[in-house]
Scaffold this motif. Structure first.
Motif, PDB file in Angstrom:
ATOM      1  N   GLY A   1      -9.694   3.181   5.555  1.00  0.00           N
ATOM      2  CA  GLY A   1      -9.377   4.580   5.305  1.00  0.00           C
ATOM      3  C   GLY A   1      -7.893   4.893   5.355  1.00  0.00           C
ATOM      4  O   GLY A   1      -7.504   6.049   5.178  1.00  0.00           O
ATOM      5  N   TRP A   2      -7.064   3.879   5.598  1.00  0.00           N
ATOM      6  CA  TRP A   2      -5.621   4.112   5.688  1.00  0.00           C
ATOM      7  C   TRP A   2      -4.842   3.390   4.591  1.00  0.00           C
ATOM      8  O   TRP A   2      -3.618   3.466   4.534  1.00  0.00           O
ATOM      9  CB  TRP A   2      -5.101   3.673   7.063  1.00  0.00           C
ATOM     10  N   THR A   3      -5.522   2.686   3.728  1.00  0.00           N
ATOM     11  CA  THR A   3      -4.857   1.867   2.710  1.00  0.00           C
ATOM     12  C   THR A   3      -3.924   2.684   1.829  1.00  0.00           C
ATOM     13  O   THR A   3      -2.777   2.289   1.570  1.00  0.00           O
ATOM     14  CB  THR A   3      -5.908   1.170   1.828  1.00  0.00           C
ATOM     15  N   GLY A   4      -4.411   3.821   1.345  1.00  0.00           N
ATOM     16  CA  GLY A   4      -3.609   4.636   0.443  1.00  0.00           C
ATOM     17  C   GLY A   4      -2.362   5.199   1.087  1.00  0.00           C
ATOM     18  O   GLY A   4      -1.259   5.115   0.522  1.00  0.00           O
ATOM     19  N   ARG A   5      -2.522   5.770   2.271  1.00  0.00           N
ATOM     20  CA  ARG A   5      -1.383   6.381   2.956  1.00  0.00           C
ATOM     21  C   ARG A   5      -0.332   5.342   3.335  1.00  0.00           C
ATOM     22  O   ARG A   5       0.882   5.573   3.206  1.00  0.00           O
ATOM     23  CB  ARG A   5      -1.867   7.138   4.193  1.00  0.00           C
ATOM     24  N   VAL A   6      -0.804   4.185   3.807  1.00  0.00           N
ATOM     25  CA  VAL A   6       0.120   3.119   4.185  1.00  0.00           C
ATOM     26  C   VAL A   6       0.885   2.613   2.963  1.00  0.00           C
ATOM     27  O   VAL A   6       2.117   2.456   2.998  1.00  0.00           O
ATOM     28  CB  VAL A   6      -0.640   1.960   4.865  1.00  0.00           C
ATOM     29  N   ALA A   7       0.169   2.385   1.861  1.00  0.00           N
ATOM     30  CA  ALA A   7       0.826   1.887   0.644  1.00  0.00           C
ATOM     31  C   ALA A   7       1.811   2.915   0.095  1.00  0.00           C
ATOM     32  O   ALA A   7       2.905   2.557  -0.372  1.00  0.00           O
ATOM     33  CB  ALA A   7      -0.233   1.546  -0.409  1.00  0.00           C
ATOM     34  N   GLU A   8       1.444   4.196   0.155  1.00  0.00           N
ATOM     35  CA  GLU A   8       2.347   5.232  -0.345  1.00  0.00           C
ATOM     36  C   GLU A   8       3.630   5.293   0.478  1.00  0.00           C
ATOM     37  O   GLU A   8       4.725   5.419  -0.077  1.00  0.00           O
ATOM     38  CB  GLU A   8       1.661   6.598  -0.332  1.00  0.00           C
ATOM     39  N   LEU A   9       3.499   5.176   1.801  1.00  0.00           N
ATOM     40  CA  LEU A   9       4.705   5.198   2.635  1.00  0.00           C
ATOM     41  C   LEU A   9       5.545   3.946   2.388  1.00  0.00           C
ATOM     42  O   LEU A   9       6.781   4.010   2.390  1.00  0.00           O
ATOM     43  CB  LEU A   9       4.326   5.312   4.116  1.00  0.00           C
ATOM     44  N   ARG A  10       4.892   2.835   2.138  1.00  0.00           N
ATOM     45  CA  ARG A  10       5.643   1.624   1.764  1.00  0.00           C
ATOM     46  C   ARG A  10       6.433   1.882   0.475  1.00  0.00           C
ATOM     47  O   ARG A  10       7.577   1.444   0.337  1.00  0.00           O
ATOM     48  CB  ARG A  10       4.687   0.453   1.548  1.00  0.00           C
ATOM     49  N   GLY A  11       5.794   2.584  -0.452  1.00  0.00           N
ATOM     50  CA  GLY A  11       6.484   2.926  -1.696  1.00  0.00           C
ATOM     51  C   GLY A  11       7.673   3.832  -1.466  1.00  0.00           C
ATOM     52  O   GLY A  11       8.742   3.639  -2.057  1.00  0.00           O
ATOM     53  N   ASP A  12       7.498   4.812  -0.578  1.00  0.00           N
ATOM     54  CA  ASP A  12       8.609   5.718  -0.255  1.00  0.00           C
ATOM     55  C   ASP A  12       9.783   4.940   0.338  1.00  0.00           C
ATOM     56  O   ASP A  12      10.949   5.192   0.006  1.00  0.00           O
ATOM     57  CB  ASP A  12       8.145   6.775   0.748  1.00  0.00           C
ATOM     58  N   ILE A  13       9.457   3.999   1.217  1.00  0.00           N
ATOM     59  CA  ILE A  13      10.503   3.196   1.869  1.00  0.00           C
ATOM     60  C   ILE A  13      11.200   2.303   0.841  1.00  0.00           C
ATOM     61  O   ILE A  13      12.437   2.166   0.840  1.00  0.00           O
ATOM     62  CB  ILE A  13       9.902   2.352   3.010  1.00  0.00           C
ATOM     63  N   ALA A  14      10.402   1.701  -0.044  1.00  0.00           N
ATOM     64  CA  ALA A  14      10.988   0.850  -1.088  1.00  0.00           C
ATOM     65  C   ALA A  14      11.909   1.659  -1.988  1.00  0.00           C
ATOM     66  O   ALA A  14      13.010   1.210  -2.357  1.00  0.00           O
ATOM     67  CB  ALA A  14       9.873   0.196  -1.910  1.00  0.00           C
ATOM     68  N   LEU A  15      11.487   2.875  -2.323  1.00  0.00           N
ATOM     69  CA  LEU A  15      12.305   3.729  -3.187  1.00  0.00           C
ATOM     70  C   LEU A  15      13.614   4.110  -2.511  1.00  0.00           C
ATOM     71  O   LEU A  15      14.679   4.097  -3.138  1.00  0.00           O
ATOM     72  CB  LEU A  15      11.511   4.983  -3.553  1.00  0.00           C
ATOM     73  N   ARG A  16      13.552   4.424  -1.232  1.00  0.00           N
ATOM     74  CA  ARG A  16      14.767   4.758  -0.490  1.00  0.00           C
ATOM     75  C   ARG A  16      15.702   3.551  -0.392  1.00  0.00           C
ATOM     76  O   ARG A  16      16.920   3.716  -0.288  1.00  0.00           O
ATOM     77  CB  ARG A  16      14.413   5.244   0.916  1.00  0.00           C
TER      78      ARG A  16
END
Length: 204
Positions: free
Chosen positions: A156-171
């Motif tokens: 149930g946390w896969t999406g949120r974790v992956a999205e935050l990883r994306g935010d970090i990668a973008l930064r």
């Protein structure tokens, strides 16, 4: 078990057994009853303590809602007085949220770290860890943030974790990594509604 020829022998055997073991039986019964009443007393005490903690928590949250960061001292007093309770963990989470909004990131991180090391609630652990990662990312400590995300393995946390990883990668300037992470997040059951906007922005 011995067999007895007559009822008299059985009665005598019972009398003899009672002489030898009667005191132990009575003592055991007293201890058992004492334990039962003691357990009930303990349960009542725990129930009363939980009700008191609940009322104090509600009061602390009301103060926090009305005063914001200025109510920090009152909430911290509640946390310090109820450190063995999950109510203290919940209060720390709420206080950390207010501190983040007030740009007090160090203080918020300290609250979250304390909650993370204190909670015994399995459902709260990923919530707290995710918030720790978000604060670390906001502080620019991307490596530590990603390390926290690695520890979230609950369903149930896969999406949120992956999205935050994306935010970090973008930064970090890694647009390809961000796109891959956002795409992964979009396939998860807990995908957010903002993901398509983020993917569209990257595609421009």
């Amino acid at each position: 078990m011995e067999l007895y020829d007559t009822e008299e022998q059985q009665v005598e055997a019972i009398k003899d057994w009672w002489k030898e073991n009667g005191k132990a039986v009575i003592f055991g019964a007293v201890i058992g009853l004492g334990g039962l009443f003691g357990w009930r007393f303990y349960q009542d005490s725990v129930s009363e303590a939980q009700e008191a903690a609940s009322a104090s928590y509600t009061a602390a949250m009301t103060t926090l809602a009305s005063k914001g960061a200025e109510g920090e001292a009152d909430v911290q007093q509640f946390i310090d007085g109820n450190k063995e309770s999950e109510y203290a963990v919940l209060a720390a989470l709420q206080l950390a949220k207010v501190q983040v909004e007030a740009k007090q990131l160090d203080e918020a991180l300290a609250q979250l770290k304390w909650a993370q090391s204190t909670t015994q609630d399995a459902a709260l652990k990923p919530v707290i860890t995710y918030r720790v990662a978000r604060v670390l990312a906001e502080q620019g400590d991307y490596s530590a943030a990603l390390s926290e995300l690695d520890s979230i393995t609950e369903n149930g946390w896969t999406g949120r974790v992956a999205e935050l990883r994306g935010d970090i990668a973008l930064r970090s300037g890694d647009k390809a990594g961000a796109y891959a992470a956002y795409s992964e997040a979009q396939q998860a059951d807990d995908a957010s509604q903002t993901l398509q906007m983020k993917l569209d922005d990257l595609a421009k």
